[in-house]
Scaffold this motif. Structure first.
Motif, PDB file in Angstrom:
ATOM      1  N   ASN A 441       0.815  -1.219   0.000  1.00 54.99           N
ATOM      2  CA  ASN A 441       0.000   0.000   0.000  1.00 54.99           C
ATOM      3  C   ASN A 441       0.850   1.272   0.000  1.00 54.99           C
ATOM      4  O   ASN A 441       0.322   2.371  -0.154  1.00 54.99           O
ATOM      5  N   LEU A 442       2.165   1.141   0.134  1.00 53.06           N
ATOM      6  CA  LEU A 442       3.046   2.309   0.049  1.00 53.06           C
ATOM      7  C   LEU A 442       3.215   2.780  -1.389  1.00 53.06           C
ATOM      8  O   LEU A 442       3.731   3.864  -1.620  1.00 53.06           O
ATOM      9  N   ARG A 443       2.782   1.965  -2.337  1.00 50.77           N
ATOM     10  CA  ARG A 443       2.950   2.259  -3.766  1.00 50.77           C
ATOM     11  C   ARG A 443       4.435   2.469  -4.050  1.00 50.77           C
ATOM     12  O   ARG A 443       5.233   1.578  -3.778  1.00 50.77           O
ATOM     13  N   THR A 444       4.842   3.612  -4.578  1.00 53.54           N
ATOM     14  CA  THR A 444       6.249   3.767  -4.956  1.00 53.54           C
ATOM     15  C   THR A 444       7.120   4.302  -3.830  1.00 53.54           C
ATOM     16  O   THR A 444       8.338   4.442  -3.999  1.00 53.54           O
ATOM     17  N   ALA A 445       6.539   4.641  -2.696  1.00 54.21           N
ATOM     18  CA  ALA A 445       7.337   5.156  -1.575  1.00 54.21           C
ATOM     19  C   ALA A 445       8.199   4.032  -1.004  1.00 54.21           C
ATOM     20  O   ALA A 445       7.686   2.967  -0.655  1.00 54.21           O
ATOM     21  N   LYS A 446       9.493   4.269  -0.897  1.00 56.08           N
ATOM     22  CA  LYS A 446      10.385   3.245  -0.336  1.00 56.08           C
ATOM     23  C   LYS A 446      10.257   3.191   1.187  1.00 56.08           C
ATOM     24  O   LYS A 446      10.381   2.129   1.786  1.00 56.08           O
ATOM     25  N   GLN A 447      10.061   4.340   1.820  1.00 60.49           N
ATOM     26  CA  GLN A 447       9.908   4.426   3.273  1.00 60.49           C
ATOM     27  C   GLN A 447      10.908   3.510   3.988  1.00 60.49           C
ATOM     28  O   GLN A 447      10.542   2.625   4.754  1.00 60.49           O
ATOM     29  N   THR A 448      12.183   3.779   3.724  1.00 56.54           N
ATOM     30  CA  THR A 448      13.248   2.877   4.172  1.00 56.54           C
ATOM     31  C   THR A 448      14.401   3.666   4.774  1.00 56.54           C
ATOM     32  O   THR A 448      14.790   4.720   4.267  1.00 56.54           O
ATOM     33  N   SER A 449      14.949   3.143   5.849  1.00 53.40           N
ATOM     34  CA  SER A 449      16.153   3.696   6.470  1.00 53.40           C
ATOM     35  C   SER A 449      17.301   2.718   6.241  1.00 53.40           C
ATOM     36  O   SER A 449      17.210   1.540   6.608  1.00 53.40           O
ATOM     37  N   LEU A 450      18.356   3.206   5.617  1.00 54.27           N
ATOM     38  CA  LEU A 450      19.568   2.404   5.412  1.00 54.27           C
ATOM     39  C   LEU A 450      20.680   2.994   6.271  1.00 54.27           C
ATOM     40  O   LEU A 450      20.951   4.203   6.208  1.00 54.27           O
ATOM     41  N   TYR A 451      21.332   2.156   7.047  1.00 56.00           N
ATOM     42  CA  TYR A 451      22.365   2.635   7.959  1.00 56.00           C
ATOM     43  C   TYR A 451      23.606   1.771   7.829  1.00 56.00           C
ATOM     44  O   TYR A 451      23.545   0.533   7.926  1.00 56.00           O
ATOM     45  N   THR A 452      24.756   2.432   7.618  1.00 54.25           N
ATOM     46  CA  THR A 452      26.045   1.750   7.564  1.00 54.25           C
ATOM     47  C   THR A 452      26.802   2.031   8.845  1.00 54.25           C
ATOM     48  O   THR A 452      27.034   3.207   9.202  1.00 54.25           O
ATOM     49  N   LEU A 453      27.181   0.985   9.546  1.00 49.80           N
ATOM     50  CA  LEU A 453      27.794   1.113  10.859  1.00 49.80           C
ATOM     51  C   LEU A 453      29.230   1.618  10.758  1.00 49.80           C
ATOM     52  O   LEU A 453      29.950   1.305   9.813  1.00 49.80           O
ATOM     53  N   LYS A 454      29.657   2.361  11.801  1.00 48.99           N
ATOM     54  CA  LYS A 454      31.046   2.802  11.901  1.00 48.99           C
ATOM     55  C   LYS A 454      31.866   1.896  12.817  1.00 48.99           C
ATOM     56  O   LYS A 454      33.084   2.061  12.931  1.00 48.99           O
ATOM     57  N   GLY A 455      31.182   0.971  13.503  1.00 47.57           N
ATOM     58  CA  GLY A 455      31.903  -0.042  14.266  1.00 47.57           C
ATOM     59  C   GLY A 455      32.240   0.335  15.686  1.00 47.57           C
ATOM     60  O   GLY A 455      33.240  -0.139  16.242  1.00 47.57           O
ATOM     61  N   GLU A 456      31.455   1.164  16.333  1.00 45.59           N
ATOM     62  CA  GLU A 456      31.687   1.524  17.731  1.00 45.59           C
ATOM     63  C   GLU A 456      31.558   0.285  18.619  1.00 45.59           C
ATOM     64  O   GLU A 456      30.571  -0.448  18.536  1.00 45.59           O
ATOM     65  N   ALA A 457      32.525   0.091  19.485  1.00 43.97           N
ATOM     66  CA  ALA A 457      32.564  -1.128  20.296  1.00 43.97           C
ATOM     67  C   ALA A 457      31.370  -1.243  21.235  1.00 43.97           C
ATOM     68  O   ALA A 457      30.876  -2.349  21.499  1.00 43.97           O
ATOM     69  N   ALA A 458      30.885  -0.111  21.736  1.00 41.40           N
ATOM     70  CA  ALA A 458      29.768  -0.139  22.673  1.00 41.40           C
ATOM     71  C   ALA A 458      28.422  -0.003  21.974  1.00 41.40           C
ATOM     72  O   ALA A 458      27.380   0.031  22.629  1.00 41.40           O
ATOM     73  N   GLY A 459      28.436   0.080  20.663  1.00 40.62           N
ATOM     74  CA  GLY A 459      27.215   0.294  19.911  1.00 40.62           C
ATOM     75  C   GLY A 459      27.075   1.756  19.515  1.00 40.62           C
ATOM     76  O   GLY A 459      27.717   2.643  20.088  1.00 40.62           O
ATOM     77  N   GLU A 460      26.261   2.007  18.532  1.00 42.13           N
ATOM     78  CA  GLU A 460      26.083   3.375  18.029  1.00 42.13           C
ATOM     79  C   GLU A 460      24.593   3.687  17.905  1.00 42.13           C
ATOM     80  O   GLU A 460      23.794   2.833  17.529  1.00 42.13           O
ATOM     81  N   ILE A 461      24.250   4.908  18.265  1.00 41.10           N
ATOM     82  CA  ILE A 461      22.856   5.353  18.265  1.00 41.10           C
ATOM     83  C   ILE A 461      22.593   6.168  17.007  1.00 41.10           C
ATOM     84  O   ILE A 461      23.390   7.028  16.630  1.00 41.10           O
ATOM     85  N   HIS A 462      21.464   5.895  16.386  1.00 35.41           N
ATOM     86  CA  HIS A 462      21.099   6.667  15.198  1.00 35.41           C
ATOM     87  C   HIS A 462      19.610   7.008  15.231  1.00 35.41           C
ATOM     88  O   HIS A 462      18.782   6.209  15.684  1.00 35.41           O
ATOM     89  N   GLN A 463      19.318   8.196  14.722  1.00 32.81           N
ATOM     90  CA  GLN A 463      17.928   8.636  14.564  1.00 32.81           C
ATOM     91  C   GLN A 463      17.838   9.413  13.258  1.00 32.81           C
ATOM     92  O   GLN A 463      18.542  10.396  13.070  1.00 32.81           O
ATOM     93  N   ASP A 464      16.993   8.960  12.340  1.00 30.06           N
ATOM     94  CA  ASP A 464      16.835   9.675  11.077  1.00 30.06           C
ATOM     95  C   ASP A 464      16.343  11.096  11.345  1.00 30.06           C
ATOM     96  O   ASP A 464      15.542  11.329  12.251  1.00 30.06           O
ATOM     97  N   SER A 465      16.812  12.031  10.522  1.00 33.06           N
ATOM     98  CA  SER A 465      16.487  13.433  10.763  1.00 33.06           C
ATOM     99  C   SER A 465      15.973  14.165   9.536  1.00 33.06           C
ATOM    100  O   SER A 465      15.500  15.299   9.658  1.00 33.06           O
ATOM    101  N   MET A 466      16.053  13.563   8.342  1.00 34.46           N
ATOM    102  CA  MET A 466      15.673  14.273   7.130  1.00 34.46           C
ATOM    103  C   MET A 466      14.550  13.577   6.373  1.00 34.46           C
ATOM    104  O   MET A 466      14.463  13.656   5.146  1.00 34.46           O
ATOM    105  N   THR A 467      13.702  12.899   7.098  1.00 32.90           N
ATOM    106  CA  THR A 467      12.521  12.263   6.519  1.00 32.90           C
ATOM    107  C   THR A 467      11.551  11.966   7.653  1.00 32.90           C
ATOM    108  O   THR A 467      11.802  12.313   8.806  1.00 32.90           O
TER     109      THR A 467
END
Length: 1001
Positions: A441-467
């Motif tokens: 039902n999204l039709r052509t909208a991808k509505q997708t977040s792609l994230y490439t990790l930088k490899g932080e040993a304790a984990g890394e926090i991300h929050q999309d900001s431009m959609t």
């Protein structure tokens, strides 16, 4: 005995508490009285405005002393003092006299003006729109700007004025700027400065950055994404370019030092600003989501000393030359904010790998093969996800916003998160195996977040900001071969422009309570900078029909005045940019995508009208006025409203026809498009007469009264007939224009047109489009029979679409949903309104609730366990229009209604409708009106009903209760019994709290 504790508070300027950066040159002042006793009212007021708090006395106020004004008005009193200066802080208070001439003095408050740059750039101190020089792909990665600022002294006060072509986040010395709330906390904004017709107006924002600046080197930095300006959603707009636009930044930093000197820092092209697009946000689009590569983060770019030598220079943006008449104006309302108190946590986590072997299921798509199911508490330590596996996180609530997640894994590993509203089952229309997330039902909208990790040993926090995303479910995959990650945390960050709730409803019925919950969440999700239709597919547009249908409910639910006034400004801009003959209001605003949805726009043939959508330009100012008593929007936009009415008349002249449109959209029982437009033409004329009379345009009021009379006469002649048994019939099945492609319907919606449709009967009764009372009575009976839809009705109407559906069901669409229950109550059939409300067979409001909805659906049959998914070409699970039933729930079920003759709840109509069948036994309603909190609730105990009400100070009310055998006359101070009228016991009430008891009739 009256208690004397009376307070004047909740001081607001332009409907906001202590606003900063307002551009209203004659701002509106409002306040509220609260009192512990009954009968308290204001008889006079005096407003004082000064440049310092010590001058807030009648003798010293140096900007405005209104003098003692004999009036009980305390809402939207316009400033009438000396000319206000830009970028200046003013202090104010109000003195109030009560009915005993006792003086009550408010605490002091303040407001701060903006740049007053509506008509000129002079107050921007020669700031220039800047863009990155040499950017090759204008639609891809976000652009980062920075500049070092050296301040020679200690800062006393500093204001940062910002806007962008695109969406921005702005930083001062590494501190992300946000919205300063009334409690002095800072809320996170999302996709500022929002969406406008950029070639007409762009909104700017003001930030208090005093505490973030210090003597020496300071850093101003910004990140710009495409926002609505440069995303696919802009297609068809005058500013849109297929290969993309340069993103633009405009900045002014005004600094006052402790010694009284000042300095201005601006965006310019003098070599001090640098820019790059080589940061982590590689792609971003409103429809498609965000691609973020954490390995490309530029550590330290927000800090002084960062080496930006490799960054590009900036150039002057071409926008001012391309659109020299575009205005800059402070955004009047609160921006869209991340609402931390509403954030959603996982209710379940399922990891699967492929599908079960040897299982196809009824639809042939199989069923997911579950590897493990986790509890939300497992996120305390995290869960592992390998390449080839899929995790589904269920937040339990369909919401709008962005995800915040913590992930751990090796550098370069990429994860994909796709967002959906519902999961597949084994039914018709599923797009994947049972248990997977439904995306079609999204039709052509991808509505997708792609994230490439930088490899932080304790984990890394991300929050999309431009959609932003519309979702309940998140599907997570590891895209990198042979890699795995740990998901340590996942939160749904809710974003909305509907921030401050004003309405509350609670009943004894859990399903009705869930429906109300769904209404509030649908409102919350679709009031995001503009009132959208849906937040998930490749649409997300400001559909005007949805807006006008839901506006009254919205104003009950939450503080929406400024939001809707701003949208009305946008509508007028769209009228000029995209409206037919620059006179018709559009189907969508802002932007050019689907601005005109009608036959003519699609084919070049057929009608140009957009009935029920275009009338938003008439209905919205009227609704705001009725709910607030503030006629500012009427006065401001009256010429545009007249232009539209004149345009309608120019199309049909003395035949008094509407301009057609797309009909009662998504109704199960269709009505002719021309018929629907004739209804709305009459409605618009009626409202215009009322508004013209109110603002003193008596000649216009008379003209529109005559217009309504003529439309009514033509309507009756054309559509009211008799059947073979001499019973009146509304010929709502007529399809009159063969060139109108929407008469037969298009792929996403077709409906058989019928005489005496629910829509037709409702609107004929609402507007009085009948010949006499006898005819009215017969139409009421026909309406009730249609809704009841019993075996006898079906037998008498074998060709009607109604035969397919259960008793006590709806058959209206978008343009009938908000009137059906109110009309039933107005004609004395509230019992049937309750039967409709409580029905859970399709089509009904509770049908979606029964099927697991947490927001309002676009279609009555968007999904069912029996029939599967609705038509995929247009099937949103978060579409607020049908939530307009809440207007009836507030006005009739709880009984809190405005008085049309005395708008703004200055005088309140209390008309609680008790469910005599005891299906609902408790209702508690509350509405924080512009004059104060109104509470109204009833409880059934056996054969008795207890009704409690609280009326705020400085208001009065008329109460109508069912007249039983033991009618309570008047045994309280502040209560005057007016007698029995039309079966109701009528009381006049002063402010205060009261309780009434009566026998259930």
């Amino acid at each position: 005995m009256r208690k004397q504790a009376t307070v004047v508070g909740d001081l607001r300027v332009e409907y906001r508490i202590k606003p900063m950066g307002i551009d209203a040159e004659k701002p509106r002042f409002s306040w509220k009285m609260t009192s512990a006793g009954s009968g308290q009212k204001q008889t006079a007021y005096q407003i004082l405005v000064a440049q310092s708090p010590d001058r807030l006395t009648p003798q010293a106020a140096d900007y405005w002393d209104s003098g003692k004004v004999k009036s009980d008005k305390s809402v939207a009193v316009h400033y009438a003092g000396k000319e206000l200066l830009p970028s200046y802080k003013y202090y104010w208070k109000v003195l109030v006299w009560d009915e005993k001439e006792t003086l009550i003095e408010s605490e002091e408050s303040y407001f701060e003006t903006g740049l007053f740059s509506d008509h000129a750039m002079e107050n921007w101190s020669k700031a220039k729109w800047i863009a990155m020089a040499g950017k090759k792909d204008k639609k891809a990665s976000a652009v980062m700007f920075r500049r070092e600022v050296r301040l020679p002294k200690r800062v006393k006060e500093a204001r940062l004025y910002v806007t962008a072509l695109g969406a921005y986040t702005i930083y001062v010395n590494g501190n992300k700027m946000g919205f300063l709330q009334e409690d002095n906390t800072v809320a996170e904004e999302l996709l500022t400065p929002g969406w406008t017709n950029y070639d007409k107006i762009i909104h700017y924002f003001t930030y208090d950055v005093t505490k973030h600046l210090a003597p020496g080197d300071n850093i101003l930095a910004a990140q710009l994404g495409n926002g609505w300006y440069n995303s696919r959603i802009g297609e068809g707009s005058t500013y849109h370019k297929e290969d993309g636009n340069d993103l633009g930044l405009l900045v002014k930093l005004a600094v006052t030092f402790e010694d009284g000197s000042a300095e201005i820092i601006i965006s310019d092209t003098n070599g001090q600003w640098k820019a790059t697009d080589q940061g982590p946000i590689r792609e971003n689009d409103i429809y498609d989501g965000e691609v973020y590569d954490a390995t490309m983060e530029l550590d330290g770019w927000l800090e002084k000393g960062y080496d930006d030598a490799a960054w590009s220079s900036v150039k002057e943006h071409s926008f001012p030359a391309s659109f020299p008449k575009a205005k800059l104006k402070a955004y009047p309302a609160k921006p869209a904010l991340i609402m931390s108190e509403l954030e959603q946590q996982p209710e379940s986590i399922t990891v699967y790998h492929g599908v079960l072997p040897d299982y196809q299921g009824e639809n042939g798509r199989g069923k997911i093969k579950v590897v493990k199911e986790y509890q939300p508490s497992d996120l305390d330590t995290g869960f592992a996800l390998k390449h080839g596996e899929t995790a589904i996180i269920d937040l339990g609530q369909n919401m709008v916003g962005v995800p915040s997640y913590t992930v751990k894994g090796e550098m370069g590993t990429q994860i994909q998160i796709r967002f959906g509203e519902i999961t597949n089952d084994d039914s018709k229309g599923a797009d994947g195996p049972e248990g997977s997330v439904y995306f079609e039902n999204l039709r052509t909208a991808k509505q997708t977040s792609l994230y490439t990790l930088k490899g932080e040993a304790a984990g890394e926090i991300h929050q999309d900001s431009m959609t932003f995303y519309g979702f309940r479910f998140a599907e997570i995959k590891v895209l990198t071969a042979d890699a795995s990650v740990e998901i340590l945390q996942f939160t749904g960050k809710v974003a909305s422009s509907s921030i401050d709730d004003t309405g509350k409803l609670l009943t004894s019925n859990d399903a009705v309570n869930q429906l109300y919950h769904n209404v509030k969440w649908g409102h919350r999700g679709n009031y995001f900078w503009v009132p959208t239709d849906c937040p998930q597919r490749d649409e997300r547009l400001g559909w005007t029909g949805d807006t006008q249908v839901f506006a009254n409910t919205a104003l009950y639910n939450a503080e929406s005045v400024l939001f809707l006034e701003t949208y009305m400004d946008t509508l007028v801009d769209s009228q000029d940019l995209y409206g037919f003959d620059r006179a018709s209001f559009t189907s969508v605003a802002p932007g050019g995508k689907w601005a005109n949805l009608n036959s003519y726009a699609r084919t070049g043939k057929g009608p140009k009208g957009q009935a029920g959508w275009a009338e938003v330009g008439i209905i919205l100012p009227w609704t705001i006025w009725q709910m607030t008593g503030d006629d500012s929007s009427i006065k401001k936009h009256y010429p545009s409203m007249v232009k539209y009415m004149d345009w309608l008349y120019s199309l049909s002249g003395d035949s008094y026809r509407g301009a057609a449109g797309i009909g009662d959209w998504l109704a199960f029982q269709g009505s002719g498009n021309q018929f629907v437009s004739d209804i709305y033409y009459a409605y618009a004329a009626d409202l215009m007469s009322s508004m013209a009379r109110h603002i003193g345009k008596d000649e216009d009021a008379g003209k529109y009264e005559v217009l309504f009379t003529n439309i009514k006469a033509a309507f009756i002649k054309r559509y009211i007939a008799e059947d073979d048994h001499k019973n009146p019939v509304i010929k709502s099945s007529l399809m009159e224009n063969p060139e109108d492609i929407f008469e037969e319907g298009i792929d996403v919606y077709k409906a058989t047109k019928e005489d005496n449709s629910q829509f037709a009967l409702l609107w004929v009764l609402k507007l009085g489009l009948y010949e006499n009372q006898e005819q009215k009575a017969k139409f009421i009976e026909v309406l009730k029979e249609n809704i009841k839809n019993d075996a006898a009705y079906k037998a008498a109407h074998p060709d009607s679409t109604r035969v397919k559906y259960a008793e006590n069901t709806l058959s209206v669409g978008f343009l009938g949903v908000h009137v059906i229950a109110p009309v039933l109550s107005d004609v004395g059939s509230s019992d049937l309104a309750y039967s409709l409300l409580l029905q859970d067979q399709m089509p009904s409001w509770l049908y979606s609730v029964k099927n697991g909805a947490t927001t309002i659906w676009e279609r009555w049959n968007s999904y069912s366990k029996e029939d599967g998914f609705g038509y995929v070409g247009m099937n949103s699970f978060n579409h607020y229009a049908y939530g307009a039933i809440a207007e009836w729930m507030y006005k009739y079920m709880a009984g809190i209604s405005n008085d049309p003759d005395k708008p703004g709840f200055k005088h309140i109509l209390l008309q609680p409708v008790v469910d005599g069948s005891k299906r609902i036994t408790v209702v508690q309603g509350e509405y924080d009106s512009v004059y104060g909190v109104i509470k109204s609730g009833w409880r059934i105990n056996g054969d008795s009903v207890s009704y409690k009400v609280t009326i705020p100070a400085n208001t009065t009310a008329t109460l109508k209760l069912p007249a039983g055998k033991e009618t309570q006359e008047a045994d309280d101070a502040g209560v005057t019994f007016k007698g029995i009228q039309e079966g109701k016991a009528v009381y006049e009430l002063d402010s205060g709290s009261y309780e009434f008891k009566m026998k259930l009739y």
